[in-house]
Design an enzyme around this catalytic site. Structure first.
Site, PDB file in Angstrom:
ATOM      1  N   HIS A   1      -2.564 -31.367 -11.053  1.00  0.00           N
ATOM      2  CA  HIS A   1      -3.880 -31.545 -11.683  1.00  0.00           C
ATOM      3  C   HIS A   1      -4.913 -30.590 -11.881  1.00  0.00           C
ATOM      4  CE1 HIS A   1      -2.368 -35.744 -11.514  1.00  0.00           C
ATOM      5  NE2 HIS A   1      -2.108 -35.384 -10.302  1.00  0.00           N
TER       6      HIS A   1
ATOM      7  N   ASP B   1      -7.745 -38.676 -11.389  1.00  0.00           N
ATOM      8  CA  ASP B   1      -6.967 -37.168 -11.176  1.00  0.00           C
ATOM      9  C   ASP B   1      -7.302 -36.085 -12.093  1.00  0.00           C
ATOM     10  OD1 ASP B   1      -5.852 -37.166  -8.642  1.00  0.00           O
ATOM     11  OD2 ASP B   1      -4.199 -38.379  -9.269  1.00  0.00           O
TER      12      ASP B   1
END
Length: 371
Positions: free
Chosen positions: A96, A270
């Site tokens: 991420h 995220d």
């Protein structure tokens, strides 16, 4: 190959990257597996099960990282783990990177081969390693939202399913992908009224068929979103652009028009979140209020159900772990286009366009670096 499995240290992160079953398969294939002590205990996978499968239990994270050729994790490394990075290390985990410039810097400086679960693709172009955790997070989002709608947690005091003579709660789901579909299943199961918003009309037609007309499908535009959000008791953000920062679909002005005590669960957090007022939170301090609206934005929601989550995740990731171990990272990247899509950093170079765009950096396709 020496495969290392460290204990996760992100706040309340209780999943583990490889199960005892995975260890056994790696050992049978001729590899060595180092597992940090108690790495799997919170997922109900104790050290003795790993030892019985053939793993070596290692007392410190430092030694796992130092000795392993490939480290398999669940969540992106936190800052105290950056010191373990070194040239030639293969790191296979959720990364991420789009909102995490510091982690990107650390991986590039150390010349780590960073392969992100969330950008690996299969032959159909789908995201097979993101799907299981999106399924878990989507289903959890409604459970969590229902709990935060209770008065003692700052909510409106609404029971999503209602009771005879009292209307059910309104759930608005932004995004009709894996998260949104699974959220809708649970919300319908609880008896809520569900509105699902997506920009793709073909997807809305599919969802109308899947749910047999029980979900109200709405085309995405600012007018429709503002109206649906203002009527909702629970808003779930599930918008994803693979590897990129999530677009801000619900604005501050829209949140300001929501009911006091309504709840937002931003599963896209995220990747920066698709709600303008969202910011990352942890399991230790999961919620906050903006304009009287409760926000739940925990970046590792599935860690709350680690046994289910670990099994679901490793079912998907392990074939890739085995392939990377068998061929080595360079050969696996060259042979498997899906794994190549997962490579975000390689030899000190950023190799994923969406991350480069989010962070305004230069990048190169990993295929160019393998020549």
């Amino acid at each position: 190959m020496i495969v290392g499995v460290p204990k996760e240290i992100k706040d309340h992160e209780s999943r583990v990257g490889v199960t005892p079953a995975g260890v056994k398969a790696l050992i049978e294939a001729g590899h060595e597996v180092l597992v940090e002590r108690d790495a799997g205990v919170l997922s109900a996978m104790p050290d003795d099960e790993y030892q019985a499968a053939g793993a070596e239990i290692v007392g410190s994270a430092h030694d796992v990282w130092r000795l392993a050729e490939m480290v398999v994790k669940v969540k992106e490394p936190v800052e105290k783990e950056y010191r373990h990075f070194r040239e030639g290390l293969v790191l296979f985990t959720y990364l991420h990177l789009a909102p995490l410039a510091g982690l990107t810097d650390a991986l590039l400086t150390a010349k780590v081969t960073g392969i992100a679960y969330e950008t690996v693709r299969d032959r159909a172009g789908a995201l097979p390693l993101l799907t299981p955790m999106s399924e878990v997070a989507g289903r959890m989002s409604v459970q969590v939202g229902a709990a935060y709608l209770e008065k003692e947690r700052g909510g409106r005091g609404v029971l999503l399913g209602g009771v005879p003579g009292v209307a059910p709660g309104n759930v608005c789901i932004i995004g009709g992908g894996i998260v949104g579909t699974n959220a809708a299943k649970v919300a319908l199961g609880m008896g809520a009224k569900v509105t699902l918003i997506d920009v793709n009309l073909d997807r809305l037609r599919e969802l109308d068929d899947i749910f047999n007309g029980r979900v109200f499908t709405v085309a995405s535009n600012s007018y429709n979103i503002e109206r649906a959000v203002s009527e909702a008791d629970l808003v779930i953000g599930g918008v994803l652009i693979p590897g990129a920062a999530a677009p801000k679909i619900v604005t501050l002005a829209m949140v300001a028009k929501m009911k006091k005590g309504a709840v937002i669960v931003d599963v896209a957090i995220d990747q920066g979140g698709c709600i303008e007022t969202a910011r990352p939170t942890t399991h230790s301090d999961p919620s906050f209020e903006v304009n009287g609206v409760v926000h739940y934005c925990v970046t590792n929601m599935p860690a709350a159900v680690p046994n289910t989550s670990t099994l679901a995740l490793t079912n998907a990731t392990f074939p890739y772990v085995l392939k990377l171990a068998r061929l080595g990272a360079k050969a696996a990247i060259g042979e498997d286009k899906g794994i190549a899509e997962g490579v975000n950093t390689y030899g000190g170079v950023l190799t994923y366009a969406a991350v480069a765009s989010a962070q305004r950096r230069d990048w190169k396709p990993v295929a160019e670096l393998l020549r």
